[in-house]
Design a protein around this motif. Sequence first.
Motif, PDB file in Angstrom:
ATOM      1  N   ILE B 229       0.940  -1.138  -0.200  1.00  0.00           N
ATOM      2  CA  ILE B 229       0.070   0.005   0.099  1.00  0.00           C
ATOM      3  C   ILE B 229       0.849   1.135  -0.017  1.00  0.00           C
ATOM      4  O   ILE B 229       1.675   1.363   0.555  1.00  0.00           O
ATOM      5  CB  ILE B 229      -0.981   0.040   1.295  1.00  0.00           C
ATOM      6  CG1 ILE B 229      -1.855  -1.419   1.148  1.00  0.00           C
ATOM      7  CG2 ILE B 229      -1.825   1.209   1.233  1.00  0.00           C
ATOM      8  CD1 ILE B 229      -2.535  -1.419   2.195  1.00  0.00           C
ATOM      9  N   ILE B 230       0.593   2.108  -0.865  1.00  0.00           N
ATOM     10  CA  ILE B 230       1.349   3.317  -1.054  1.00  0.00           C
ATOM     11  C   ILE B 230       0.446   4.628  -0.872  1.00  0.00           C
ATOM     12  O   ILE B 230      -0.782   4.570  -1.355  1.00  0.00           O
ATOM     13  CB  ILE B 230       2.034   3.387  -2.444  1.00  0.00           C
ATOM     14  CG1 ILE B 230       2.962   4.605  -2.616  1.00  0.00           C
ATOM     15  CG2 ILE B 230       1.039   3.053  -3.453  1.00  0.00           C
ATOM     16  CD1 ILE B 230       3.598   4.570  -3.787  1.00  0.00           C
ATOM     17  N   ASP B 231       0.975   5.686  -0.216  1.00  0.00           N
ATOM     18  CA  ASP B 231       0.207   6.682   0.218  1.00  0.00           C
ATOM     19  C   ASP B 231       1.223   8.069   0.103  1.00  0.00           C
ATOM     20  O   ASP B 231       2.290   7.770   0.841  1.00  0.00           O
ATOM     21  CB  ASP B 231      -0.638   6.534   1.355  1.00  0.00           C
ATOM     22  CG  ASP B 231      -1.741   7.921   1.335  1.00  0.00           C
ATOM     23  OD1 ASP B 231      -2.029   8.511   0.318  1.00  0.00           O
ATOM     24  OD2 ASP B 231      -2.268   8.007   2.677  1.00  0.00           O
ATOM     25  N   ASN B 232       0.665   9.197  -0.409  1.00  0.00           N
ATOM     26  CA  ASN B 232       1.756  10.100  -0.648  1.00  0.00           C
ATOM     27  C   ASN B 232       3.159   9.798  -0.721  1.00  0.00           C
ATOM     28  O   ASN B 232       4.136  10.250  -0.267  1.00  0.00           O
ATOM     29  CB  ASN B 232       1.733  10.871   0.854  1.00  0.00           C
ATOM     30  CG  ASN B 232       0.542  11.528   1.217  1.00  0.00           C
ATOM     31  OD1 ASN B 232      -0.159  12.278   0.541  1.00  0.00           O
ATOM     32  ND2 ASN B 232       0.380  11.638   2.418  1.00  0.00           N
ATOM     33  N   GLY B 233       3.204   8.814  -1.682  1.00  0.00           N
ATOM     34  CA  GLY B 233       4.685   8.589  -2.209  1.00  0.00           C
ATOM     35  C   GLY B 233       5.392   7.656  -1.500  1.00  0.00           C
ATOM     36  O   GLY B 233       6.482   7.396  -1.886  1.00  0.00           O
ATOM     37  N   THR B 234       5.036   7.167  -0.311  1.00  0.00           N
ATOM     38  CA  THR B 234       5.843   6.290   0.544  1.00  0.00           C
ATOM     39  C   THR B 234       4.919   4.910   0.619  1.00  0.00           C
ATOM     40  O   THR B 234       3.740   4.926   0.671  1.00  0.00           O
ATOM     41  CB  THR B 234       5.991   7.023   1.949  1.00  0.00           C
ATOM     42  OG1 THR B 234       4.956   7.256   2.589  1.00  0.00           O
ATOM     43  CG2 THR B 234       7.024   7.972   1.673  1.00  0.00           C
ATOM     44  N   ILE B 317     -11.493  -1.987   5.205  1.00  0.00           N
ATOM     45  CA  ILE B 317     -10.153  -1.998   5.892  1.00  0.00           C
ATOM     46  C   ILE B 317      -9.222  -0.902   5.252  1.00  0.00           C
ATOM     47  O   ILE B 317      -8.906   0.045   5.885  1.00  0.00           O
ATOM     48  CB  ILE B 317      -9.466  -3.325   6.097  1.00  0.00           C
ATOM     49  CG1 ILE B 317     -10.447  -4.287   6.989  1.00  0.00           C
ATOM     50  CG2 ILE B 317      -8.177  -3.007   6.793  1.00  0.00           C
ATOM     51  CD1 ILE B 317      -9.919  -5.615   6.947  1.00  0.00           C
ATOM     52  N   ILE B 318      -9.131  -1.197   3.934  1.00  0.00           N
ATOM     53  CA  ILE B 318      -8.490  -0.361   3.077  1.00  0.00           C
ATOM     54  C   ILE B 318      -8.998   1.117   3.066  1.00  0.00           C
ATOM     55  O   ILE B 318      -8.128   2.007   3.346  1.00  0.00           O
ATOM     56  CB  ILE B 318      -8.479  -0.989   1.719  1.00  0.00           C
ATOM     57  CG1 ILE B 318      -8.002  -2.235   1.504  1.00  0.00           C
ATOM     58  CG2 ILE B 318      -7.522   0.239   0.786  1.00  0.00           C
ATOM     59  CD1 ILE B 318      -6.532  -2.334   2.029  1.00  0.00           C
ATOM     60  N   ARG B 319     -10.211   1.171   2.980  1.00  0.00           N
ATOM     61  CA  ARG B 319     -10.895   2.768   3.211  1.00  0.00           C
ATOM     62  C   ARG B 319     -10.435   3.434   4.534  1.00  0.00           C
ATOM     63  O   ARG B 319     -10.011   4.410   4.579  1.00  0.00           O
ATOM     64  CB  ARG B 319     -12.305   2.653   3.055  1.00  0.00           C
ATOM     65  CG  ARG B 319     -12.757   3.622   2.065  1.00  0.00           C
ATOM     66  CD  ARG B 319     -14.447   3.382   1.810  1.00  0.00           C
ATOM     67  NE  ARG B 319     -14.848   2.329   1.114  1.00  0.00           N
ATOM     68  CZ  ARG B 319     -15.609   1.594   1.518  1.00  0.00           C
ATOM     69  NH1 ARG B 319     -16.661   1.869   2.311  1.00  0.00           N
ATOM     70  NH2 ARG B 319     -16.068   0.539   0.665  1.00  0.00           N
ATOM     71  N   GLY B 325      -8.015   6.073   9.629  1.00  0.00           N
ATOM     72  CA  GLY B 325      -9.001   5.655  10.518  1.00  0.00           C
ATOM     73  C   GLY B 325      -8.003   4.323  11.258  1.00  0.00           C
ATOM     74  O   GLY B 325      -8.220   4.113  12.326  1.00  0.00           O
ATOM     75  N   ILE B 326      -7.123   3.944  10.443  1.00  0.00           N
ATOM     76  CA  ILE B 326      -6.225   2.815  10.919  1.00  0.00           C
ATOM     77  C   ILE B 326      -4.901   3.393  10.889  1.00  0.00           C
ATOM     78  O   ILE B 326      -4.485   3.645   9.687  1.00  0.00           O
ATOM     79  CB  ILE B 326      -6.470   1.536  10.424  1.00  0.00           C
ATOM     80  CG1 ILE B 326      -7.722   0.853  10.524  1.00  0.00           C
ATOM     81  CG2 ILE B 326      -5.393   0.547  10.586  1.00  0.00           C
ATOM     82  CD1 ILE B 326      -7.880  -0.459   9.616  1.00  0.00           C
TER      83      ILE B 326
END
Lengths: 277, 333, 263
Positions: B229-234, B317-319, B325-326
């Motif tokens: 899982i990637i978010d904000n480039g990390t 969960i992913i959401r 949230g997690i």
Amino acid sequence: MKLLNNTFDTIRLFARFTKLNLKITLEYKLDRTLTFFAIFCRESVNVLVIYFILKKFISIKGWEMNEMLFLYSFLFLSYSLFVAFFTGIREFDSVIYSGEFDRLLIRPVGLLTQIICARMDHCAFLGHGAVGLILFIKTSTSVGIQWTPTNILYYIVTLVGAAIIQASLFMLSSCFNFWAIRTTNLRNMIFFNSRRFAGYPISFYPALIQNLLIYVTPFAFVSYFPAQYFLRKPELSLFWDGFLYMTPIVGVAMFALVYMLWKNGLKHYSSSGTSMY
Amino acid sequence: MAFIKSENLVKEYKINVKKKGLLGAINSLLIPEYKIKKAVDNISFSIEKGEMVGFIGPNGAGKSTTVKMLTGILVPSSGEISIGGLSPYKNRKAVASKIGVVFGQRTQLWWDLPVIDTFDLLKFIYKIPDKEYKKNLDMFSELLEIHKFMNQPVRQLSLGQRMRADIAASMLHNPEMVFFDEPTIGLDVVAKERIREFIKYINAEKGTTMLFTTHDMQDIEKTCNRMIIIDNGTIIYDGSIHEIKHRFGNYRIVEVEFQKEYKNLSFAGVKLINSDGNRKKFKVDQTLMQVTNLINELTQKYEVQDITIQEPEIEQIIRDIYQGGICLDKNVC
Amino acid sequence: MIRMYVEIAKKVFQNNIVYRLDYFAGLINALIVILVNISIWKAIYEEEEVLGGIQFRYVITYLILGVLLQTIFMMDEYLIEGKVNSGLVSMDLLKPMNFKAYILSHNIGVLMFRLIMQFTPALIVSMFAFGLLPPFSLLYMFYFIVSVVLGYLVLYNLNFIIWMTSFWFYKTFSLVTIKDAAVTILSGALIPIWFLPEKLVNFIELTPFGSIYYIPISIYLGQVPPNDIILSLIKQAFWIVTLFLLGHILWKSAAKKLVVQGG
């Protein structure tokens, strides 16, 4: 040996693509035939203007009907040749913006090879080709040309050079697409207006336009100088003799320069993409 | 040995800062001002040969940029990538013949021609030997039932048929690695299932390494065993799907319909998340309260008409992860 | 009722501001065409003032006006085709407006934009740089303007017939292009009709082509005797009515086809 093999591969690939493109054209036979005819009519308009004017006035500044049409035939035949190989470059902005270019990047074949192979505008190829061929057949035997082997060789090499000059102009504009700058309108304006000028002997124009057609958008090497090689009108004394043989050199030199810029653009593209995500 | 290795991958974009108004437009034309945006910020991972990995993240997280770098379309700002030991942008052609890419939203088939024509062309482009080509063609035809529409122009195909043909087209040259970008987008359930089955089969049969970017969690849950899982480039998560479910899906949703309306219901470790007259929805944290205990308590103390229990869906969960949230990084929370 | 169509024209006018670069390119094109033509005719006349009884200045003025009028006579050729192919035409028919009036007001919006962005600047440049002659007289100027409006309507109604074919053909590119080629040669937009072979001129007399550019320009130059002016205008009006009726028949059967097949 490897180079030979590569060239052979490229030719076979081109043949393969050509076959598929032809198949599509045949799929839409009626539409494409009409389109071909329409392009033929559109391109004939300017020829008809020359025809009517010379029918009335016999000659302009010593140029007679057949000589004038012979000059014009270079424009059509070289454009036809250009379209046969460089339709992909002509439509490069859509190749980039549709994302097709990214697809080309993940195939194990050279990029320029793929772009050259991928598209072919048969209607323009045949439309321009037909007008050019009619003019050539009508004039090539009536303007006093000796079709010696040297002359035939000169004619072929020059025609190829003229097509490359036009390809370079289009490719120059396509380079800007790598920086996400759209230049299609500007390019069409510059290209087709230069071409419009080149339909007549450049001696008709003021010196400024003559110089533009020799040094900036070198359309003088597409029609005027090649025609003058064969016709040798006395006004040739206005220009340097060497220009008569320069068409292929101008073509190759321009292409080499533009290709360098293209490589640069490609580098920029691969470090930025067309969009961020 | 790892087939893909990405080390400290960074991709920065220069964004032209546009100023407002006519004067601003002239100003930014003359003195352009740039802002550096890190689309991908120091990503490292490796994928073993034969692995199937889901690569997910919200829009704009840096997924596409990463995939474009892996496939050699984009050059990284810094960091190293190796695909089967080669650098994708230094050895573009060599890497290109090792990989296949499926873009769900963009076909590589010739729109006006029968499917088979594109296949034949690809055989040529990738220089696939006759025997191998025939073998793959037969295999794909059978598994994806392409033979039923092999001679129809692509424009006449349904989306599902087109996608099947597109997937086959990307795999004809026996790529060691296939990238799938939204391979089931817009398809119905049956068509999706068929494609997932095919992908799993090929992976088992040929040991092809596969990487999926998709928004459909079902794609990933049903085909992959690993998820990045990637978010904000990390990278914010890299591990098995089972684990993510176990770690973050340790709760149940209990929906109860009472005989009459109760007020002020409260239990330890249970959150009331929805209340609609006699119907109540609870979220039960299983580390604090067993669902069976809750049910016992409910049926003993109250008049209950109906109870349903739901396991959390991976989508949910992913959401939750995307929305913060997690929290995955325990050190920060 | 009329207000609505004025609003449509205004809207189109505003939308066209986005394409002002394209219009600028069109202006440059027009000026270059004028320059090329003047160069050629200069070469033909060499140092002569008069050739075949026609003054050089007249030829130049004719050519400039031909190009200037062409800039404003350019219409949105693929508007109807786009609406037919996207199915929007059925929606337009449901709206409380006359479809044909809508198409006309759209094109008038385009016309106004071209008048300001291309015609006027090109006119000014032509007056100062290329030696455009003033109109023959003030009265002729008035007739010229009337005749230009009529010329526009002749071409508009001719175009409308071509546009209508998009209800039967998927693409109209070839028909539009062939029509353009015919208009360019036969209407005297690129070459004064008086230089064309006699047989061709006789043929043109029987067609609507001469009514598009040739009549207005001849009036401007004062080449139409005062007694014949009304006749020329009536000739233009005749072609407007004839072509309009033809287009109307096509429109009726297209509308019927639309109702029967549901788009």
